[in-house]
Write a protein that holds these residues in place. Structure first.
Motif, PDB file in Angstrom:
ATOM      1  N   ASN A   1       2.832  -3.699   6.680  1.00  0.00           N
ATOM      2  CA  ASN A   1       2.036  -3.425   5.498  1.00  0.00           C
ATOM      3  C   ASN A   1       0.819  -2.595   5.876  1.00  0.00           C
ATOM      4  O   ASN A   1       0.150  -2.863   6.876  1.00  0.00           O
ATOM      5  CB  ASN A   1       1.561  -4.741   4.867  1.00  0.00           C
ATOM      6  CG  ASN A   1       0.645  -4.522   3.681  1.00  0.00           C
ATOM      7  OD1 ASN A   1       1.106  -4.149   2.607  1.00  0.00           O
ATOM      8  ND2 ASN A   1      -0.650  -4.728   3.864  1.00  0.00           N
TER       9      ASN A   1
ATOM     10  N   LYS B   1       7.252  -1.390  -1.827  1.00  0.00           N
ATOM     11  CA  LYS B   1       6.470  -2.097  -2.832  1.00  0.00           C
ATOM     12  C   LYS B   1       5.002  -1.731  -2.678  1.00  0.00           C
ATOM     13  O   LYS B   1       4.488  -1.643  -1.568  1.00  0.00           O
ATOM     14  CB  LYS B   1       6.647  -3.610  -2.679  1.00  0.00           C
ATOM     15  CG  LYS B   1       6.089  -4.444  -3.821  1.00  0.00           C
ATOM     16  CD  LYS B   1       6.426  -5.915  -3.600  1.00  0.00           C
ATOM     17  CE  LYS B   1       5.946  -6.770  -4.764  1.00  0.00           C
ATOM     18  NZ  LYS B   1       6.252  -8.217  -4.542  1.00  0.00           N
ATOM     19  N   LYS B   2       4.325  -1.503  -3.802  1.00  0.00           N
ATOM     20  CA  LYS B   2       2.887  -1.251  -3.812  1.00  0.00           C
ATOM     21  C   LYS B   2       2.219  -2.380  -4.574  1.00  0.00           C
ATOM     22  O   LYS B   2       2.609  -2.708  -5.691  1.00  0.00           O
ATOM     23  CB  LYS B   2       2.564   0.087  -4.470  1.00  0.00           C
ATOM     24  CG  LYS B   2       1.075   0.422  -4.479  1.00  0.00           C
ATOM     25  CD  LYS B   2       0.798   1.783  -5.122  1.00  0.00           C
ATOM     26  CE  LYS B   2       0.854   1.704  -6.629  1.00  0.00           C
ATOM     27  NZ  LYS B   2       0.402   2.938  -7.307  1.00  0.00           N
TER      28      LYS B   2
ATOM     29  N   THR C   1       7.449   3.547   0.944  1.00  0.00           N
ATOM     30  CA  THR C   1       7.067   2.203   0.518  1.00  0.00           C
ATOM     31  C   THR C   1       8.162   1.543  -0.317  1.00  0.00           C
ATOM     32  O   THR C   1       8.756   2.172  -1.188  1.00  0.00           O
ATOM     33  CB  THR C   1       5.793   2.283  -0.342  1.00  0.00           C
ATOM     34  OG1 THR C   1       4.830   3.090   0.323  1.00  0.00           O
ATOM     35  CG2 THR C   1       5.214   0.916  -0.599  1.00  0.00           C
TER      36      THR C   1
ATOM     37  N   ASN D   1      -2.101  -2.606  -1.168  1.00  0.00           N
ATOM     38  CA  ASN D   1      -1.170  -2.848  -0.079  1.00  0.00           C
ATOM     39  C   ASN D   1       0.118  -2.067  -0.295  1.00  0.00           C
ATOM     40  O   ASN D   1       0.697  -2.099  -1.387  1.00  0.00           O
ATOM     41  CB  ASN D   1      -0.842  -4.344   0.026  1.00  0.00           C
ATOM     42  CG  ASN D   1      -2.030  -5.157   0.469  1.00  0.00           C
ATOM     43  OD1 ASN D   1      -2.457  -5.082   1.615  1.00  0.00           O
ATOM     44  ND2 ASN D   1      -2.590  -5.941  -0.448  1.00  0.00           N
ATOM     45  N   TYR D   2       0.562  -1.392   0.760  1.00  0.00           N
ATOM     46  CA  TYR D   2       1.817  -0.656   0.745  1.00  0.00           C
ATOM     47  C   TYR D   2       2.770  -1.351   1.713  1.00  0.00           C
ATOM     48  O   TYR D   2       2.568  -1.342   2.921  1.00  0.00           O
ATOM     49  CB  TYR D   2       1.589   0.804   1.134  1.00  0.00           C
ATOM     50  CG  TYR D   2       0.740   1.558   0.126  1.00  0.00           C
ATOM     51  CD1 TYR D   2       1.329   2.198  -0.967  1.00  0.00           C
ATOM     52  CD2 TYR D   2      -0.649   1.602   0.240  1.00  0.00           C
ATOM     53  CE1 TYR D   2       0.560   2.869  -1.909  1.00  0.00           C
ATOM     54  CE2 TYR D   2      -1.428   2.265  -0.702  1.00  0.00           C
ATOM     55  CZ  TYR D   2      -0.812   2.900  -1.770  1.00  0.00           C
ATOM     56  OH  TYR D   2      -1.590   3.560  -2.705  1.00  0.00           O
ATOM     57  N   ASN D   3       3.790  -2.010   1.131  1.00  0.00           N
ATOM     58  CA  ASN D   3       4.738  -2.790   1.930  1.00  0.00           C
ATOM     59  C   ASN D   3       5.908  -1.927   2.393  1.00  0.00           C
ATOM     60  O   ASN D   3       6.411  -1.086   1.633  1.00  0.00           O
ATOM     61  CB  ASN D   3       5.296  -3.959   1.110  1.00  0.00           C
ATOM     62  CG  ASN D   3       4.218  -4.891   0.580  1.00  0.00           C
ATOM     63  OD1 ASN D   3       4.419  -5.537  -0.423  1.00  0.00           O
ATOM     64  ND2 ASN D   3       3.070  -4.962   1.247  1.00  0.00           N
ATOM     65  N   PHE D   4       6.348  -2.173   3.615  1.00  0.00           N
ATOM     66  CA  PHE D   4       7.500  -1.470   4.172  1.00  0.00           C
ATOM     67  C   PHE D   4       8.472  -2.480   4.764  1.00  0.00           C
ATOM     68  O   PHE D   4       8.069  -3.439   5.433  1.00  0.00           O
ATOM     69  CB  PHE D   4       7.066  -0.493   5.278  1.00  0.00           C
ATOM     70  CG  PHE D   4       6.184   0.618   4.793  1.00  0.00           C
ATOM     71  CD1 PHE D   4       6.729   1.837   4.420  1.00  0.00           C
ATOM     72  CD2 PHE D   4       4.810   0.438   4.686  1.00  0.00           C
ATOM     73  CE1 PHE D   4       5.912   2.861   3.953  1.00  0.00           C
ATOM     74  CE2 PHE D   4       3.986   1.457   4.226  1.00  0.00           C
ATOM     75  CZ  PHE D   4       4.540   2.667   3.854  1.00  0.00           C
TER      76      PHE D   4
ATOM     77  N   PHE E   1       1.566   5.953   9.859  1.00  0.00           N
ATOM     78  CA  PHE E   1       1.725   6.216   8.430  1.00  0.00           C
ATOM     79  C   PHE E   1       1.109   7.566   8.067  1.00  0.00           C
ATOM     80  O   PHE E   1       0.184   8.047   8.725  1.00  0.00           O
ATOM     81  CB  PHE E   1       1.034   5.132   7.593  1.00  0.00           C
ATOM     82  CG  PHE E   1       1.475   3.739   7.905  1.00  0.00           C
ATOM     83  CD1 PHE E   1       2.571   3.186   7.280  1.00  0.00           C
ATOM     84  CD2 PHE E   1       0.786   2.978   8.838  1.00  0.00           C
ATOM     85  CE1 PHE E   1       2.986   1.898   7.566  1.00  0.00           C
ATOM     86  CE2 PHE E   1       1.182   1.688   9.138  1.00  0.00           C
ATOM     87  CZ  PHE E   1       2.286   1.143   8.503  1.00  0.00           C
TER      88      PHE E   1
ATOM     89  N   THR F   1       4.240   7.072   3.557  1.00  0.00           N
ATOM     90  CA  THR F   1       5.444   7.088   4.392  1.00  0.00           C
ATOM     91  C   THR F   1       5.153   6.450   5.741  1.00  0.00           C
ATOM     92  O   THR F   1       4.104   6.699   6.340  1.00  0.00           O
ATOM     93  CB  THR F   1       5.937   8.526   4.622  1.00  0.00           C
ATOM     94  OG1 THR F   1       6.150   9.159   3.356  1.00  0.00           O
ATOM     95  CG2 THR F   1       7.237   8.540   5.408  1.00  0.00           C
TER      96      THR F   1
END
Length: 600
Positions: A322, A364-365, A362, A385-388, A403, A340
């Motif tokens: 994240n 989920k944001k 991502t 938060n940018y989930n990966f 990122f 990314t």
């Protein structure tokens, strides 16, 4: 024109966001920064929500902020500059039977904080962060915070000031803590700008009304403001410690007039009040026993990787991480923004990005509420938060990642790469598997758990948790030992901290998944926030996944992994937020010096 002072002013304005000395991973810094600026544990349990926004308790109507600040002062007040003992060390929880510390406000505050100590955040650090939150949410300044306080498990010395004491006794009590007479006056004013006196605690000062407990507030607002001073000076004060008929209990009056009202008169200025409180409360929170060294100031990171871990989900190997970014209040990120994650394989044809660099966008944001922490809110930011979740081939694995943020406006993407070091994945040999683990809560037991320091068994009382832990070990690894070191200091009433090591055994009944076999074992804890260090000894070294939370067991959120892209190239020339800021500031200041113009 005077460009240098303006430049220095600009530097000062972003001091809270400087992370030049920070390199990921830094477990203690990460944990402290998270509780301070996110206001919560990694599992979502919120400390800040108990006090923010400037709350009163439902049952007693007492100011939570006032109780938290008072708690911090009483814990700190055991400090003795003559011998270096005492200070903010968490001893107050063992001192609540003393006359100087009685009252429901202390017991309720102690319960408020029970969930939040862990391996890297001491009980004393939680108390200090609580005070920072309390002052900030009620309108006071942001008190700089440094961590690293060390908890004691015994009561400390006596000497906390009491309202019936004469001025000489009060002055000596504050001197012993390391304060001057002026400091004493400031501490009393800053501490009494919120809250009041409860009838149940001091019935000789505040009688009940119609048989019910009441609180006599020190001033006419519950805010952290200078009303405590201005109302005292203009004669309208309602502070019972000033105007009570019981002369013996007029402690605030004795303190305020001890220098002829000089200090309290200066604090009638709103700006002076805030400045004085920032100084004296900051020093109060840093009263610690000799030999304890505090960290550098924990500042808000402009970008942060809040977690990064391998996982087995839906029978597949994935890597989850994240990126947390700041966003100014009342603004939104570009609708065209694309975040990314790029990474290099650990093995195979693309090892260390010598072939293709892989990437994924991502999955989920998650924009956070601006009220997540009163400190972050007051700084003027909220968090996004940018989930990966990226699928990983075990034969290739992952060595490092970074990122890039493309705002979609034609500007050059910004790289977030750990200050140019990238986020290195140090090992893929062993990791915890929450989706295969579980926890059972057990009551009415007669068992024992190992206590802090390994000093034998400690009764677990009428409740404990039994963690059935599963750990993945990479095929090809032939470990001589697989084990977990567990720590849990969130024990009810802070009776002790759980610390134990449990060996795990190969689970031959479970089919290996994605190149990993599984080991299992049981860890028992009477605490509320078990964290584990997962370890495997193999080939003459120890592979470790450190400081792993167990809260997600049975509640693991599973998100489908993103799609891997091997065509998109990383923008090698992109610079980080920190590098770009430093360049522009240095250029502006140099130009200002050369051409006598202001960069602002």
């Amino acid at each position: 024109m005077h460009s240098l002072p303006l430049g220095l002013l600009l530097l000062s304005s972003v001091a809270q966001l400087s992370s030049a000395a920070y390199t990921w991973p830094s477990p203690q810094y990460d944990a402290l920064e998270g509780l301070l600026y996110e206001g919560r544990r990694p599992d979502g349990s919120s400390l800040a929500a108990l006090v923010h926004p400037c709350r009163k308790r439902t049952q007693t109507l007492a100011s939570v902020g006032a109780e938290w600040l008072r708690f911090a002062f009483h814990d700190s007040a055991t400090h003795n500059i003559d011998d270096g003992t005492g200070g903010l060390d968490g001893s107050l929880v063992y001192e609540l039977s003393r006359g100087e510390n009685f009252g429901i406000g202390f017991t309720q505050t102690s319960a408020d904080f029970e969930l939040f100590p862990n391996k890297y955040i001491s009980r004393a650090d939680v108390i200090a962060i609580g005070a920072v939150h309390a002052v900030s949410t009620c309108g006071g300044p942001i008190i700089p915070f440094r961590g690293g306080r060390v908890d004691t498990f015994v009561a400390g010395g006596t000497g906390t000031p009491e309202p019936q004491q004469d001025i000489d006794t009060l002055t000596e009590s504050f001197r012993k803590q390391g304060y001057t007479k002026e400091d004493m006056i400031k501490l009393v004013a800053c501490g009494h700008t919120m809250g009041g006196v409860r009838s149940d605690d001091f019935p000789q000062l505040v009688p009940q009304v119609d048989g019910k407990a009441v609180i006599a507030d020190f001033d006419t607002t519950m805010d952290f403001d200078n009303k405590i001073a201005t109302e005292y000076l203009d004669g309208t004060t309602q502070n019972v410690l000033v105007k009570t008929d019981n002369v013996t209990m007029r402690a605030d009056l004795r303190v305020f007039e001890s220098d002829g009202n000089s200090t309290i008169r200066a604090m009638a200025s709103a700006d002076v009040f805030q400045s004085d409180c920032l100084d004296v409360l900051g020093r109060m929170l840093e009263k610690v026993p000799k030999g304890v060294s505090l960290t550098d100031e924990i500042t808000l990171l402009p970008e942060k990787v809040t977690y990064a871990q391998f996982a087995i989900e839906n029978n597949k190997l994935v890597y989850k991480t994240n990126l947390r970014l700041l966003q100014k209040l009342n603004t939104n990120p570009s609708a065209s923004r694309v975040v990314t994650m790029f990474w290099c394989d650990r093995a195979g044809a693309n090892k260390d990005c010598k072939g293709k660099t892989k990437s994924s966008v991502t999955v989920k944001k998650v924009p956070e509420s601006p009220n997540i922490s009163p400190v972050t809110l007051k700084l003027g930011y909220y968090l996004i938060n940018y989930n990966f979740v990226v699928p990983i081939d075990a034969n290739e694995s992952i060595a490092k990642f970074w990122f890039e943020v493309d705002e979609g406006d034609g500007s050059k993407p910004t790289a977030y790469n750990n200050g140019g070091n990238n986020y290195v994945v140090d090992q893929d040999q062993v990791f915890f598997v929450p989706t295969l683990s579980k926890v059972d809560s057990i009551s009415n037991n007669t068992g024992t758990v190992s206590r802090r320091g390994g000093g034998g068994g400690e009764p677990v009382g009428d409740f404990y948790k039994s963690y059935n832990l599963v750990v993945a070990v990479r095929d090809g690894t032939s470990p001589s030992r697989v084990y977990v070191d567990g720590h849990d200091s969130a024990v009810k009433a802070y009776a002790y901290a759980v610390q134990n090591t449990v060996d795990l055994q190969l689970d031959s009944s479970t089919t290996p998944i994605a190149g990993y076999k599984f080991y299992k074992g049981v860890f028992q804890s009477s605490g509320l926030q078990l964290t584990i260090d997962v370890k495997a000894d193999a080939d003459g070294q120890t592979y470790t996944q450190g400081f792993v939370g167990t809260a997600p067991l049975d509640n693991t959120v599973i998100t489908d992994p993103g799609t891997i892209n091997t065509d998109k190239k990383s923008t090698a020339g992109a610079i980080s937020w920190r590098e770009g800021w430093t360049f522009s500031l240095v250029f502006s200041l140099v130009a200002a010096a050369m051409f006598n113009w202001s960069p602002l």
